[in-house]
Design a protein around this motif. Structure first.
Motif: not given
Length: 159
Positions: A92-101
């Motif tokens: 979930h962290r990877d999805v969130l940070l990827g979406g904010l990048s």
């Protein structure tokens, strides 16, 4: 980056107007420091947009990302996500940070991580591990200026 440099960087409305995503980075989560910093930025009107609250523990990143990216009637918001490494599974962290990048919308989003994942683009502010005397003075000037400008004197009574 020293504390004084960090405070000078984030203490201008111009920084927050030009920086959609801010990633604070350090070896451990300095909860109290970041809480005091955000409170000060709001009271000094450096954050010129209203702060919105999000309950991360109940949010799936797939539903959280659209919420962070939308504005209501063109009104931008500031979202403090806190320690994103502590609130999500790795996936979930990877999805969130990827979406904010690379996010470039109207809202302003800030969060903390211990390490920025490779290939992601955020404006990062590295928090110092060591605090020099000048940093201590800068902190005191920012968070408790009255204490420095008028030190309390101890009165001894002869009772």
């Amino acid at each position: 980056m020293t504390i004084e440099q960090l405070l000078n960087t984030v203490s201008t409305p111009d920084y927050w107007q030009k920086t959609p995503v801010t990633c604070f980075v350090a070896d451990s989560y300095p909860y109290l420091f970041l809480r005091k910093l955000l409170t000060k930025l709001e009271s000094d009107q450096c954050l010129t947009i209203p702060r919105s609250r999000v309950q991360l523990s109940t949010q799936d990143p797939k539903t959280l990302l659209p919420l962070l990216q939308q504005t209501v009637l063109g009104q931008a918001s500031f979202f403090w996500l806190g320690d994103v490494e502590n609130g999500f599974t790795q996936k979930h962290r990877d999805v969130l940070l990827g979406g904010l990048s690379g996010y470039a919308g109207d809202n302003r989003i800030a969060f903390f991580v211990q390490e920025v994942p490779a290939k992601l683009q955020f404006h990062t502010l590295q928090l110092p591990v060591d605090i020099a005397t000048a940093d201590g003075i800068a902190l005191a000037n920012s968070f408790a200026p009255k204490v420095l400008s008028s030190p309390q004197k101890c009165a001894v009574s002869a009772d």
